[in-house]
Design an enzyme around this catalytic site. Structure first.
Site, PDB file in Angstrom:
ATOM      1  CD  GLU A 233      -2.472   0.266  -6.987  1.00 18.51           C
ATOM      2  OE1 GLU A 233      -1.427  -0.293  -7.311  1.00 18.51           O
ATOM      3  OE2 GLU A 233      -2.598   0.909  -5.926  1.00 18.51           O
TER       4      GLU A 233
ATOM      5  NE  ARG B 261       0.076   8.979   5.627  1.00 17.56           N
ATOM      6  CZ  ARG B 261      -0.274   8.165   4.643  1.00 17.56           C
ATOM      7  NH1 ARG B 261       0.020   8.460   3.397  1.00 17.56           N
ATOM      8  NH2 ARG B 261      -0.921   7.041   4.891  1.00 17.56           N
TER       9      ARG B 261
ATOM     10  N   GLY C 168       2.308   2.897  -2.179  1.00 18.83           N
ATOM     11  CA  GLY C 168       3.482   2.909  -3.036  1.00 18.83           C
ATOM     12  C   GLY C 168       4.668   2.127  -2.519  1.00 18.83           C
TER      13      GLY C 168
ATOM     14  CD  GLU D 108      -4.916   4.665  -5.636  1.00 22.90           C
ATOM     15  OE1 GLU D 108      -3.920   5.286  -6.071  1.00 22.90           O
ATOM     16  OE2 GLU D 108      -4.837   3.723  -4.823  1.00 22.90           O
TER      17      GLU D 108
ATOM     18  CG  ASP E  69      -3.041   7.418   1.225  1.00 22.82           C
ATOM     19  OD1 ASP E  69      -3.772   7.520   0.218  1.00 22.82           O
ATOM     20  OD2 ASP E  69      -1.891   6.931   1.169  1.00 22.82           O
ATOM     21  CB  THR E  70      -5.685  10.764  -1.615  1.00 26.49           C
ATOM     22  OG1 THR E  70      -6.743   9.870  -1.994  1.00 26.49           O
ATOM     23  CG2 THR E  70      -4.369  10.196  -2.109  1.00 26.49           C
TER      24      THR E  70
ATOM     25  CB  SER F 157      -0.904   0.022   1.238  1.00 26.95           C
ATOM     26  OG  SER F 157      -0.127   0.165   2.406  1.00 26.95           O
TER      27      SER F 157
END
Length: 389
Positions: free
Chosen positions: A270, A356, A152, A258, A277-278, A150
């Site tokens: 995807e 993050r 990336g 996505e 998260d976005t 996940s």
């Protein structure tokens, strides 16, 4: 009305989801591989296990007897979900949905082969030698991703053959789960990327949030802003594809679907069966209900009268630059002095390079360009520093 909910994965997205559940009077047990994870800090109970160990997972389910199981990460022995569903436990969005979306092979084959959605050309490789053949078949440039990951993690953008072995090692080191297989995708010459938050309901229509644009570095999102400025016809294409794939997976909840936005239309990329998260941009009050509140209501079968867009907004992440325990934060007050901004510190007990650790959200009145708000969110986030306590 109160349900016993087993949350599998307790990061920052899980934390906001627990808050949404608690506001609706639910009882939540938060599970993760380490103690004091963000969602554990607001849940009723916590458990620390290896969720890839099916036996440990079975024991936790037997111990807590949940009404609902909500997976929030990929690294879970999801095959067990079919058994739990047979026991009468609600799995979010469904056992099939959780299994398919935790594995890029299953979801990509469903989208491209069964549903006929437009995707990048792709193939698979399960050894380093197969990866060399796959890259030759797909061509350069291309993208290599672990089947389970996940944000990336483990993803590589290949421009030359000399980097193939490095891409294989990166996928092996950073992929989640116990699959060593990778997917090799032809590079899509896209103009932008969007997330279409899609809400499926137990007894109701599929609903859509305004599309969200995002910027990535190292395969991980750095800023997101809503609404994405794309043609209405492209939004309709994305909604049609999202409706088809979520219907095929079944169940209720929010999906982060996505897409690549190209000159000639939309390409499916995807899908995640949970808040994205976005989608943290929705914490800026861009909608009447943020993505976590939408997920909670859909899971519980509660009314979602409509998703009303209220104002444009943006989010920008706060990253750690070093590794240490018990982090502290400077610059928080600089964010709070902006009348149109707020901050969320996730409460992770350990800082790591580029991890993050928090997010700044900003907003403005209708008519303001979301790109301009994104710039302000980034400037504010850059004022916050993760430091040793």
């Amino acid at each position: 009305m109160t349900k016993r909910i087993l949350l599998l994965g307790s990061g920052e997205l899980g934390k906001e989801l627990v808050i949404a559940f608690k506001r609706l009077g639910q009882y939540v047990v938060a599970v993760d591989s380490y103690d004091n994870a963000p969602a554990m800090q607001v849940a009723d109970e916590r458990e620390v296990i290896n969720m890839l160990d099916g036996t440990q997972l079975d024991k936790i389910v037997a111990k807590h007897k949940p009404d609902i199981i909500v997976p929030e990460i990929e690294a879970i022995r999801t095959e067990r979900f079919y058994d739990y569903e047979k026991q009468g436990i609600q799995v979010v969005p469904s056992a099939k949905g959780a299994n398919f979306t935790m594995n890029r092979r299953a979801i990509r084959d469903l989208a491209a082969k069964e549903l006929g959605l437009r995707t990048a050309r792709y193939t698979y490789a399960s050894t380093k030698e197969e990866l060399h053949k796959a890259v030759k078949e797909i061509g350069l440039p291309c993208v290599v991703k672990p089947l389970m990951s996940s944000s990336g993690k483990g993803q590589s953008y290949l421009k030359k053959e000399e980097d193939i072995d490095l891409a294989w090692n990166n996928a092996a080191d950073k992929g989640r789960g116990d699959s060593s297989e990778v997917i090799v995708e032809a590079f899509v010459p896209f103009k932008s990327e969007i997330t279409l938050l899609t809400v499926t309901q137990q007894n109701g229509d599929t609903l859509f949030c305004k599309p969200i644009s995002h910027h990535q570095e190292r395969g991980d999102y750095q800023e997101s802003w809503q609404p994405a400025e794309i043609p209405d016809s492209f939004v309709e294409q994305a909604q049609d594809m999202a409706r088809k794939v979520t219907k095929a997976l079944g169940g209720a909840g929010i999906f982060g679907v996505e897409f690549f936005i190209c000159d000639d239309g939309v390409v499916f990329s995807e899908l995640s069966p949970r808040p994205h998260d976005t989608g943290m941009v929705t914490l800026a009050g861009t909608q009447n209900l943020n993505e976590f509140e939408l997920h909670a209501r859909a899971i519980l079968g509660l009314c979602i009268p409509e998703i009303e867009f209220i104002r444009p907004g943006a989010s920008a992440v706060i990253l750690a630059k070093e590794q240490f325990m018990n982090p502290d934060y400077t610059g928080v007050n600089d964010v709070l002095c902006d009348v149109h901004a707020d901050i969320r510190i996730f409460g992770k007990p350990e800082a790591r390079v580029n991890r993050r650790m928090g997010v700044v959200v900003a907003w403005d009145k209708q008519g303001t360009k979301a790109e301009d708000i994104k710039k302000r969110a980034r400037e504010l986030a850059d004022k916050v520093t993760v430091v040793k306590h």
